[in-house]
Design a protein around this motif. Structure first.
Motif, short mmCIF file in Angstrom:
data_model
loop_
_atom_site.label_atom_id
_atom_site.label_comp_id
_atom_site.label_asym_id
_atom_site.label_seq_id
_atom_site.Cartn_x
_atom_site.Cartn_y
_atom_site.Cartn_z
N HIS A 1 31.37 11.04 -11.29
CA HIS A 1 31.87 10.02 -12.22
C HIS A 1 31.92 8.65 -11.55
O HIS A 1 31.65 7.63 -12.18
N ALA A 2 32.24 8.62 -10.26
CA ALA A 2 32.29 7.34 -9.54
C ALA A 2 30.90 6.71 -9.49
O ALA A 2 30.73 5.51 -9.76
N LEU A 3 29.89 7.50 -9.13
CA LEU A 3 28.53 6.96 -9.04
C LEU A 3 28.04 6.52 -10.41
O LEU A 3 27.50 5.40 -10.56
N ALA A 4 28.22 7.36 -11.42
CA ALA A 4 27.76 7.01 -12.76
C ALA A 4 28.52 5.81 -13.32
O ALA A 4 27.93 4.94 -13.98
N SER A 5 29.82 5.73 -13.04
CA SER A 5 30.62 4.62 -13.56
C SER A 5 30.22 3.30 -12.91
O SER A 5 30.22 2.25 -13.57
N CYS A 6 29.88 3.34 -11.64
CA CYS A 6 29.42 2.11 -10.98
C CYS A 6 28.09 1.66 -11.57
O CYS A 6 27.91 0.49 -11.90
N ALA A 7 27.15 2.59 -11.70
CA ALA A 7 25.84 2.23 -12.24
C ALA A 7 25.94 1.72 -13.67
O ALA A 7 25.31 0.72 -14.04
N THR A 8 26.74 2.40 -14.51
CA THR A 8 26.88 1.96 -15.90
C THR A 8 27.66 0.66 -16.01
O THR A 8 27.54 -0.06 -17.01
N GLY A 9 28.43 0.32 -14.99
CA GLY A 9 29.13 -0.97 -14.95
C GLY A 9 28.29 -2.06 -14.32
O GLY A 9 28.75 -3.19 -14.14
N ASP A 10 27.04 -1.72 -13.94
CA ASP A 10 26.08 -2.63 -13.31
C ASP A 10 26.45 -2.94 -11.86
O ASP A 10 26.19 -4.03 -11.36
N GLY A 11 27.05 -1.95 -11.19
CA GLY A 11 27.40 -2.13 -9.79
C GLY A 11 26.90 -1.00 -8.93
O GLY A 11 26.23 -0.07 -9.40
N ASN A 12 27.21 -1.06 -7.64
CA ASN A 12 26.83 -0.05 -6.67
C ASN A 12 28.05 0.73 -6.22
O ASN A 12 29.18 0.27 -6.35
N LEU A 13 27.80 1.90 -5.62
CA LEU A 13 28.85 2.70 -4.99
C LEU A 13 28.51 2.84 -3.51
O LEU A 13 27.43 3.31 -3.16
N LEU A 14 29.44 2.41 -2.65
CA LEU A 14 29.33 2.60 -1.21
C LEU A 14 30.37 3.65 -0.83
O LEU A 14 31.56 3.35 -0.75
#
Length: 434
Positions: free
Chosen positions: A287-300
């Motif tokens: 959910h963290a990875l998908a939420s970042c991508a759908t929010g137009d951001g990255n996950l580190l």
């Protein structure tokens, strides 16, 4: 007068956000690995923050200066991570679907994990005596991963840090940055870590520091922590924002990257190896990875290797599980933009061209009701699966997926439109979330 204005613009342009093309690889990557590691792993306590000496006060006021910690500051004398294998770390990042790695060359505690001529408090002066950063950078390049370096401008071990005359510390900092940016080839990301209310222009001359980085590595991407947030100096804001331990809000105008720990601990840390840490559940990571991508951001996503140099099995196993998910659904993450639907607790969407990818975490009422689209929906299907039932009308888009066909964590759907998905957003604003 005109010449003065043009000269000023030329100087300030060094600090401004890179043109979009220089951020392109980073935006396409979406997923990176953060690594916090040094001799603190011997104690299994939080990196830098677990020093028992004098807790530095520069996030609240003036630095308090160096006071020796009789335990923490001597851990380095016993630090010998004989099982460290840079190749294994790089392979794990690749297996997890990550595209870049950011490694802590020096955290707030002042311990250098690279070869430096400016301090004896570093990895070359331990029983290990190897340049960890050099080995890791070389391994990352072999695996075609981008290289990021974390460096804290603060230094709670250096007696010159926070002194009334900052010239000695400034020379030390500039010297170490020059080493990092000239001895290890091309560096793709510079990740500073300053925050709070300290006067970074006074304590480490953040403007000079950032200018040096841009000069030595013109194509580098720099985060927004070269200076303290409270100073609100535009030229120190870097190229992207860094929400910490939380998912960023939808933002397709300013690049951003959520930095989060894979391990959670009661005190809210967990960046470095913690003996009391627990790995986040699989669903939370997805959910963290998908939420970042759908929010137009990255996950580190951060890992903390142990004192032997191994990334613990519970962390590495979770990352490989995430990697298996990315192998199935990566096309809905890599090289996409967030939208046209805003992300929310039930999921969100990404798009590329005329294709929209829906990430559905939950199905209120057993179906998905979406705001109307201007384009005609040509088809809806499960990613790598069969077509599913949908109904488009002026009132919106209705999608039904039989419960047995849904993924219990994230059902990923692929919508084909007859027009670019970007046209659905007005003034860069997404459609309402579902």
């Amino acid at each position: 007068m005109l010449a003065t204005i043009l000269s000023t613009i030329a100087v300030l342009s060094v600090f401004f956000v890179h043109p979009p093309e220089k951020m392109g690889w980073w935006t396409d990557a979406r997923f990176g690995m953060f690594i916090h590691w040094d001799m603190s792993s011997l104690a299994g306590t939080e990196i830098s923050w677990s020093r028992k000496g004098s807790k530095p006060l520069d996030i609240f006021g003036d630095p308090s200066g160096y006071v020796e910690d009789p335990v923490y500051d001597h851990l380095a004398e016993h630090f010998n991570p004989s099982r460290f294998d840079a190749e294994a770390w790089a392979k794990l990042a690749e297996d997890a679907g990550m595209k870049y790695v950011v490694f802590t060359a020096k955290h707030h505690g002042g311990f250098s994990m690279f070869r430096t001529a400016y301090s004896d408090y570093g990895i070359l002066h331990t029983p290990f005596k190897r340049d960890v950063l050099k080995e890791l950078v070389e391994a990352l390049r072999r695996h075609h991963l981008k290289v990021g370096i974390y460096y804290s401008p603060r230094d709670w071990h250096n007696p010159d840090y926070g002194a009334a005359d900052s010239s000695k510390y400034h020379a030390f900092l500039m010297g170490q940055l020059t080493e990092l940016l000239t001895h290890y080839g091309k560096i793709d990301v510079m990740w500073f870590d300053s925050f709070g209310h300290g006067d970074s222009l006074k304590y480490w001359k953040a403007d000079d520091m950032l200018a040096l980085v841009r000069r030595l590595q013109p194509d580098i991407i720099v985060n927004n922590r070269s200076g303290s947030f409270a100073e609100n100096v535009p030229e120190l804001k870097g190229d992207f924002d860094t929400p910490e331990q939380r998912l960023g809000d939808f933002d397709n105008m300013r690049p951003w990257e959520s930095c989060m720990t894979l391990v959670t601990v009661p005190d809210g840390g967990g960046w470095s190896y913690r003996s009391d840490g627990k790995v986040r559940p699989y669903a939370e990571c997805i959910h963290a990875l998908a939420s970042c991508a759908t929010g137009d951001g990255n996950l580190l996503l951060d890992v903390g290797p142990d004192s032997t140099g191994i990334i613990p099995a519970d962390q590495s196993s979770r990352l490989r599980e995430v990697g298996d998910w990315v192998k199935r659904y990566g096309r809905s993450i890599y090289g996409t933009r967030g939208g046209p639907y805003r992300n929310g607790p039930n999921g969100g969407s990404t798009f590329r061209g005329k294709t929209v990818y829906l990430h559905v975490f939950s199905w209120p009422g057993g179906e998905l009701r979406l705001a109307p689209l201007k384009a005609t929906v040509l088809s809806v299907r499960l990613v790598k699966g069969a077509k599913v039932e949908f109904m488009q009308s002026p009132d919106g888009l209705l999608i039904r997926v039989p419960e047995p066909a849904r993924d219990p964590v994230d059902t990923v759907l692929e919508l084909e439109l007859n027009a670019p998905a970007s046209d659905e957003m007005s003034g860069h604003q997404p459609l309402p979330s579902f």
